[in-house]
Design a protein around this motif. Structure first.
Motif, short mmCIF file in Angstrom:
data_model
loop_
_atom_site.label_atom_id
_atom_site.label_comp_id
_atom_site.label_asym_id
_atom_site.label_seq_id
_atom_site.Cartn_x
_atom_site.Cartn_y
_atom_site.Cartn_z
N TYR A 48 12.33 -11.07 -33.75
CA TYR A 48 12.65 -10.64 -35.10
C TYR A 48 11.57 -11.13 -36.06
O TYR A 48 11.25 -12.32 -36.08
CB TYR A 48 13.99 -11.23 -35.55
CG TYR A 48 15.17 -10.83 -34.72
CD1 TYR A 48 15.55 -11.56 -33.59
CD2 TYR A 48 15.94 -9.71 -35.06
CE1 TYR A 48 16.64 -11.20 -32.83
CE2 TYR A 48 17.04 -9.35 -34.30
CZ TYR A 48 17.38 -10.09 -33.19
OH TYR A 48 18.46 -9.73 -32.44
N CYS A 49 11.05 -10.23 -36.85
CA CYS A 49 10.14 -10.66 -37.90
C CYS A 49 10.93 -10.96 -39.17
O CYS A 49 12.05 -10.46 -39.35
CB CYS A 49 9.07 -9.61 -38.16
SG CYS A 49 9.66 -8.02 -38.76
N MET A 58 14.53 -16.55 -50.34
CA MET A 58 15.33 -15.46 -49.80
C MET A 58 14.66 -14.97 -48.51
O MET A 58 13.45 -14.78 -48.47
CB MET A 58 15.42 -14.30 -50.79
CG MET A 58 16.22 -14.64 -52.04
SD MET A 58 17.98 -14.77 -51.70
CE MET A 58 18.37 -13.08 -51.27
N TYR A 59 15.48 -14.77 -47.47
CA TYR A 59 14.96 -14.33 -46.19
C TYR A 59 15.33 -12.88 -45.94
O TYR A 59 16.47 -12.46 -46.18
CB TYR A 59 15.50 -15.21 -45.06
CG TYR A 59 14.86 -16.57 -45.01
CD1 TYR A 59 15.26 -17.59 -45.87
CD2 TYR A 59 13.84 -16.83 -44.09
CE1 TYR A 59 14.66 -18.83 -45.83
CE2 TYR A 59 13.24 -18.09 -44.04
CZ TYR A 59 13.65 -19.07 -44.91
OH TYR A 59 13.05 -20.30 -44.86
N TYR A 60 14.38 -12.13 -45.45
CA TYR A 60 14.59 -10.73 -45.10
C TYR A 60 14.17 -10.56 -43.65
O TYR A 60 13.15 -11.10 -43.22
CB TYR A 60 13.76 -9.82 -46.01
CG TYR A 60 14.04 -10.02 -47.47
CD1 TYR A 60 13.33 -10.97 -48.22
CD2 TYR A 60 15.04 -9.28 -48.11
CE1 TYR A 60 13.61 -11.17 -49.56
CE2 TYR A 60 15.31 -9.47 -49.46
CZ TYR A 60 14.59 -10.42 -50.17
OH TYR A 60 14.86 -10.61 -51.50
N TRP A 61 14.97 -9.78 -42.91
CA TRP A 61 14.78 -9.67 -41.47
C TRP A 61 14.56 -8.25 -41.01
O TRP A 61 15.16 -7.31 -41.54
CB TRP A 61 16.03 -10.22 -40.75
CG TRP A 61 16.28 -11.66 -41.02
CD1 TRP A 61 17.02 -12.20 -42.01
CD2 TRP A 61 15.77 -12.76 -40.25
NE1 TRP A 61 17.00 -13.57 -41.94
CE2 TRP A 61 16.25 -13.94 -40.87
CE3 TRP A 61 14.97 -12.88 -39.12
CZ2 TRP A 61 15.95 -15.22 -40.38
CZ3 TRP A 61 14.67 -14.15 -38.64
CH2 TRP A 61 15.16 -15.29 -39.26
N GLY A 62 13.74 -8.13 -39.98
CA GLY A 62 13.62 -6.87 -39.28
C GLY A 62 14.73 -6.75 -38.25
O GLY A 62 15.46 -7.71 -37.98
N LYS A 63 14.85 -5.59 -37.63
CA LYS A 63 15.94 -5.34 -36.69
C LYS A 63 15.70 -5.91 -35.31
O LYS A 63 16.63 -5.99 -34.51
CB LYS A 63 16.20 -3.84 -36.57
CG LYS A 63 16.84 -3.25 -37.82
CD LYS A 63 17.22 -1.80 -37.60
CE LYS A 63 17.92 -1.24 -38.81
NZ LYS A 63 18.32 0.17 -38.62
#
Length: 114
Positions: A93-94, A101-106
């Motif tokens: 996961y990237c 704030m954290y944002y994630w790929g699938k």
């Protein structure tokens, strides 16, 4: 904010793969980009990260084999994985961190098997 990862697949032990991740949307300031992975039955673990200043951090298990890089202008992060081992098999996961704030790929599957 959306993150799109690519580059996973099946590779034999000792082989290489390159993961890429592109972030899009309203991103004001990225402090850190990186990759986590999660193997079946295991907790998600940090693989590598890179700050906006270029400082890198690697899990001990991948040091000397994986290299993380980023392009701040394009909001992309890549993970070059060499000398892959079966224990590297996981969903990768990237993520980006911006103002805590954290944002994630699938996630993208990496399978190392002969």
């Amino acid at each position: 904010v959306q993150l799109q990862a690519s580059g996973g697949g099946l590779v034999q032990p000792g082989g290489s793969l390159r993961l890429s991740c592109a972030a899009s949307g309203s991103i004001f300031s990225i402090n850190t980009m990186g990759w986590y992975r999660q193997a079946p039955g295991k907790q998600r673990e940090l693989v590598a990260s890179i700050t906006s200043g270029g400082s890198t951090n690697y899990a001990d298990s991948v040091k000397g084999r994986f290299t993380i890089s980023s392009d701040g202008a394009k909001n992309t992060v890549a993970l070059q994985m060499n000398s892959l081992k079966p224990e590297d098999t996981a969903v990768y996961y990237c993520y980006i961190e911006s103002y805590e704030m954290y944002y994630w790929g699938k996630g993208t599957q990496v399978t190392v098997s002969s």
